[in-house]
Scaffold this motif. Structure first.
Motif, PDB file in Angstrom:
ATOM      1  N   ARG A 195      94.194  33.315   2.671  1.00  0.00           N
ATOM      2  CA  ARG A 195      94.011  31.937   3.138  1.00  0.00           C
ATOM      3  C   ARG A 195      94.904  31.073   2.259  1.00  0.00           C
ATOM      4  N   SER A 237      96.304  27.645   5.828  1.00  0.00           N
ATOM      5  CA  SER A 237      94.932  27.288   6.210  1.00  0.00           C
ATOM      6  C   SER A 237      94.567  25.845   5.903  1.00  0.00           C
ATOM      7  N   ALA A 296      92.968  38.422  -1.767  1.00  0.00           N
ATOM      8  CA  ALA A 296      92.232  37.916  -0.600  1.00  0.00           C
ATOM      9  C   ALA A 296      90.957  37.200  -1.043  1.00  0.00           C
ATOM     10  N   LYS A 297      90.211  37.823  -1.956  1.00  0.00           N
ATOM     11  CA  LYS A 297      88.984  37.197  -2.465  1.00  0.00           C
ATOM     12  C   LYS A 297      89.314  35.902  -3.199  1.00  0.00           C
ATOM     13  N   SER A 339      91.870  33.927  -2.713  1.00  0.00           N
ATOM     14  CA  SER A 339      92.295  32.897  -1.763  1.00  0.00           C
ATOM     15  C   SER A 339      91.096  32.262  -1.065  1.00  0.00           C
ATOM     16  N   GLU A 340      90.083  33.050  -0.777  1.00  0.00           N
ATOM     17  CA  GLU A 340      88.870  32.511  -0.154  1.00  0.00           C
ATOM     18  C   GLU A 340      88.179  31.520  -1.088  1.00  0.00           C
ATOM     19  N   LYS A 341      88.108  31.876  -2.369  1.00  0.00           N
ATOM     20  CA  LYS A 341      87.445  30.991  -3.333  1.00  0.00           C
ATOM     21  C   LYS A 341      88.247  29.709  -3.534  1.00  0.00           C
ATOM     22  N   PHE A 362      90.150  28.326  -1.373  1.00  0.00           N
ATOM     23  CA  PHE A 362      89.927  27.540  -0.156  1.00  0.00           C
ATOM     24  C   PHE A 362      88.603  26.774  -0.267  1.00  0.00           C
ATOM     25  N   GLU A 363      87.541  27.460  -0.673  1.00  0.00           N
ATOM     26  CA  GLU A 363      86.236  26.811  -0.847  1.00  0.00           C
ATOM     27  C   GLU A 363      86.319  25.667  -1.865  1.00  0.00           C
TER      28      GLU A 363
END
Length: 265
Positions: free
Chosen positions: A12, A42, A247-248, A250-252, A254-255
Motif C-alpha cells: 500500500r 493508495s 507488506a505488513k 505498508s499497511e501500518k 497507511f493506518e
C-alpha cells in the motif's frame, strides 16, 4: 520512469508529502494521477508551500480519490505572508479535501526569509491550525531546538515533522509531544545511519512514509526527479529496519496516515 522499474504491487503505497503540482511534473502529471486513480498509489497528500501553490495543490487533487492537500506557507516564503494570506489559507483549509496546515516551520540552513519573518509566519500558522483543529506539516532544517520551543509555546501537538533529519533525542521529544515523523528517501542513503537508527528506535506507530517529490529521491534514483511511486523504496527500508515484511509495514503506515489526517476512505 527512467532507470529500473520497481514492482510494489504488494504494498500500500502512501505518500504523505508530495508536490506533483510543481512544474517538474508538467510533462507527465497525468501518468502520476493515473497511478492514484488505479490504486497503484493508495494515498497521497499534496502539500502547499505558499498561498498560490496551496491553491494549485487543491486544484490538482480536487477530483481525485484517495488524494488530499494541505495549505501553508513554507519558511522560505514566510516574509511574504500577510493578514490577507492567512485569510486565504483559512478559506482553503475550511473547504473540501484539506487535511493539514503546511508545510510550515523554520529553515535556518538556507535562510531565504529572515529569521524573525520565519518565526512570525510559523506562529501565525500554528495558531490557525489550532483554531481549525488541523494537524500541521512541519519543515525543520538546522532549527530543531527553535522549532520545538515554538511548538511547545503554542501548545498544538498534532502533526508530522516532515523529512525528519534530527537526532534520536529530538525524535523522541517530538514523538512524546504527539507528533509523527515523516520518513522519505534519505533513509536509503548510505551515509544516513543516524536516520536508520531513529527508525529502529522509534515505534512504527509514530512513523509515516513520504517522498517530498520531486526532491529527495531514494536510492537508486539519486540525482533524478523523485515521484510518489518511489515511496515503495522508503517503505521497504523502514520494514528492513523494523525486521518485518514490507507488506505488513505498508499497511501500518497507511493506518498511521489515515489516523494522522483523520481520513475517511
Amino acid at each position: 520512469m527512467s532507470g529500473p522499474t520497481p514492482d510494489f504491487s504488494e504494498l500500500r503505497l502512501v505518500d504523505t508529502h508530495a508536490h506533483i503540482s510543481f512544474p517538474q511534473f508538467d510533462s507527465d502529471r497525468e501518468r502520476v494521477i493515473a497511478q492514484i486513480e488505479e490504486d497503484s498509489i493508495s494515498l497521497l497528500v499534496e502539500v502547499g508551500t505558499n498561498v498560490e501553490d496551496s491553491k494549485r495543490a487543491f486544484e490538482t487533487v480536487r477530483e481525485l480519490k484517495n488524494a488530499f492537500f494541505s495549505a501553508g506557507v513554507h519558511p522560505h516564503d514566510s516574509s511574504g505572508l500577510d493578514a490577507e494570506g492567512i485569510r486565504s489559507l483559512e478559506s482553503l483549509l475550511s473547504g473540501e479535501k484539506a487535511v493539514a496546515v503546511g508545510e510550515i516551520g523554520l529553515d535556518f540552513f538556507r535562510n531565504l526569509s529572515p529569521a524573525d519573518s520565519q518565526f512570525k509566519a510559523f506562529r501565525e500558522q500554528l495558531l490557525l491550525a489550532a483554531k481549525l483543529d488541523l494537524p500541521i506539516i512541519v519543515h525543520v532544517r538546522n532549527a530543531y531546538p527553535e522549532a520545538y520551543k515554538t511548538i511547545l509555546e503554542c501548545g498544538h501537538f498534532k502533526g508530522v515533522i516532515h523529512a525528519f533529519s534530527g537526532d534520536l533525542e529530538y525524535a523522541r521529544r517530538f514523538v512524546d509531544l504527539g507528533f509523527f515523523l515523516g520518513i522519505g528517501g534519505p533513509i536509503t542513503y548510505k551515509r544516513n545511519e543516524e536516520l536508520r537508527n531513529v527508525v529502529r528506535e522509534i515505534s512504527l506507530e509514530k512513523l509515516v512514509s513520504e517522498t517530498d517529490c520531486p526532491y529527495l529521491p531514494p536510492v537508486p534514483f539519486r540525482g533524478k526527479r523523485n515521484e510518489p511511486y518511489y515511496v515503495g523504496y522508503v517503505i521497504e527500508e523502514i520494514a528492513a529496519q523494523k525486521e518485518i515484511s514490507a507488506a505488513k509495514c505498508s499497511e501500518k503506515l497507511f493506518e498511521n496516515a489515515v489516523g494522522l489526517f483523520s481520513l475517511t476512505l
